[in-house]
Enzyme design. Structure first.
Site, PDB file in Angstrom:
ATOM      1  N   HIS A 130       0.840  -1.195   0.000  1.00 36.60           N
ATOM      2  CA  HIS A 130       0.000   0.000   0.000  1.00 36.60           C
ATOM      3  C   HIS A 130       0.877   1.247   0.000  1.00 36.60           C
ATOM      4  O   HIS A 130       1.958   1.265   0.595  1.00 36.60           O
ATOM      5  CB  HIS A 130      -0.917   0.022   1.222  1.00 36.60           C
ATOM      6  CG  HIS A 130      -1.974  -1.039   1.179  1.00 36.60           C
ATOM      7  ND1 HIS A 130      -3.138  -0.904   0.466  1.00 36.60           N
ATOM      8  CD2 HIS A 130      -2.031  -2.268   1.751  1.00 36.60           C
ATOM      9  CE1 HIS A 130      -3.873  -1.991   0.606  1.00 36.60           C
ATOM     10  NE2 HIS A 130      -3.224  -2.840   1.380  1.00 36.60           N
ATOM     11  N   ARG A 197      19.725  -8.966   6.440  1.00 39.04           N
ATOM     12  CA  ARG A 197      21.085  -8.651   5.991  1.00 39.04           C
ATOM     13  C   ARG A 197      21.870  -9.949   5.805  1.00 39.04           C
ATOM     14  O   ARG A 197      21.524 -10.985   6.363  1.00 39.04           O
ATOM     15  CB  ARG A 197      21.796  -7.755   7.012  1.00 39.04           C
ATOM     16  CG  ARG A 197      21.069  -6.432   7.251  1.00 39.04           C
ATOM     17  CD  ARG A 197      21.840  -5.539   8.219  1.00 39.04           C
ATOM     18  NE  ARG A 197      21.100  -4.320   8.516  1.00 39.04           N
ATOM     19  CZ  ARG A 197      21.081  -3.241   7.742  1.00 39.04           C
ATOM     20  NH1 ARG A 197      21.789  -3.261   6.619  1.00 39.04           N
ATOM     21  NH2 ARG A 197      20.387  -2.174   8.073  1.00 39.04           N
TER      22      ARG A 197
END
Length: 222
Positions: A130, A197
Site C-alpha cells: 500500500h 542482511r
C-alpha cells in the site's frame, strides 16, 4: 478429587477426532478434485491441505508436481474473488516444494517459487503493498505498485519470514526465521534480521564467508 471421565465422554472424544481426521483426508485438494481442476495447473502428486484459509484466483495459480501446501494456507491472486481479469501465471510454484501451514501468498502480477523450495510456517509473500503518499486518502485505499517476486530453487524460507514486493531470492538461499526480505539475495546466501542482511555467503573455492570476511571453509566431519 480428580475429574472422573465417563466412558461416554471418552467415546465421544474419540469419535470427534476420528471424524476430523477423516474430514482432513477427504478435504485435501489433490489432482482429480473439483478445486484442483480450477487451478491453472495442479501437478501430479501435489496436495493442498484442508482446511484452507483463503483461495481465490485459482485459474492463475500453477502448482508443480509432488508439492505440499500446509493447512490453513492463503493462496490468492488479485484484489478479491470478484476480480475477473487476472494475469495468466500470477503465482507459480515449482516441483517438490513444501510450503508450511498458515502461509499467505498473495499475487497481483507475478510471484515465482522454484523447485525444491521449503517454507516454515506463517510465511508471508506479496508482490504489492500500500502507498501512503496522499495524506487525505486512507492508506488501505492507496494501492502500491506491483513488483514481481521470485524465489530460486532449493531455497529455505524460515518460520514467520516476510518477503516484500520486488524481492529476488537466489538459488539455495536461507532466509532466517522472522526475517523481512526486500531487494536481491544472491545465490548461496544466508540472510536474517529486520530488514534482512547477509549473514554468510558461499565463495567458490573458499567456503562460507561472513560479512567481516571470516572464512568458514567446508571441512569433512571428524
Amino acid at each position: 478429587m480428580p475429574l472422573v471421565r465417563l466412558p461416554s465422554r471418552r467415546l465421544l472424544n474419540r469419535s470427534v477426532h476420528a471424524v476430523w481426521r477423516w474430514v482432513e483426508q477427504v478435504g485435501d485438494v489433490a489432482p482429480g478434485t473439483d478445486l484442483a481442476d480450477g487451478f491453472g495447473r495442479f501437478g501430479r502428486g501435489s496436495c493442498l491441505g484442508f482446511p484452507i484459509a483463503t483461495l481465490y484466483g485459482a485459474s492463475a495459480i500453477h502448482i508443480g508436481e509432488d508439492t505440499l501446501v500446509g493447512r490453513f494456507a492463503t493462496l490468492s491472486v488479485g484484489y478479491g474473488p470478484t476480480q475477473t481479469v487476472l494475469p495468466h501465471r500470477a503465482l507459480v510454484v515449482g516441483d517438490r516444494c513444501v510450503l508450511g501451514a498458515r502461509i499467505c501468498v498473495t499475487a497481483h502480477e507475478s510471484i515465482t517459487i522454484g523447485d525444491d523450495v521449503w517454507f516454515g510456517q506463517d510465511v508471508f509473500i506479496s508482490d504489492a503493498s500500500h502507498g501512503y503518499q496522499d495524506p487525505d486518502v486512507p492508506v488501505g485505499q492507496q494501492f502500491g505498485a506491483h513488483q514481481p517476486v521470485s524465489i530460486g530453487s532449493g531455497s529455505w524460507i524460515g518460520h514467520g519470514a516476510i518477503i516484500l514486493p520486488g524481492a529476488t531470492i537466489g538459488r539455495n538461499c536461507v532466509v532466517a526465521a522472522g526475517s523481512v526480505v526486500r531487494g536481491i539475495v544472491e545465490d548461496h546466501t544466508v540472510v536474517g534480521g529486520v530488514p534482512a542482511r547477509v549473514i554468510r555467503r558461499l565463495e567458490p573455492g573458499v567456503g562460507w564467508v561472513t560479512p567481516t570476511a571470516k572464512v568458514e571453509a567446508s571441512r569433512p566431519a571428524p
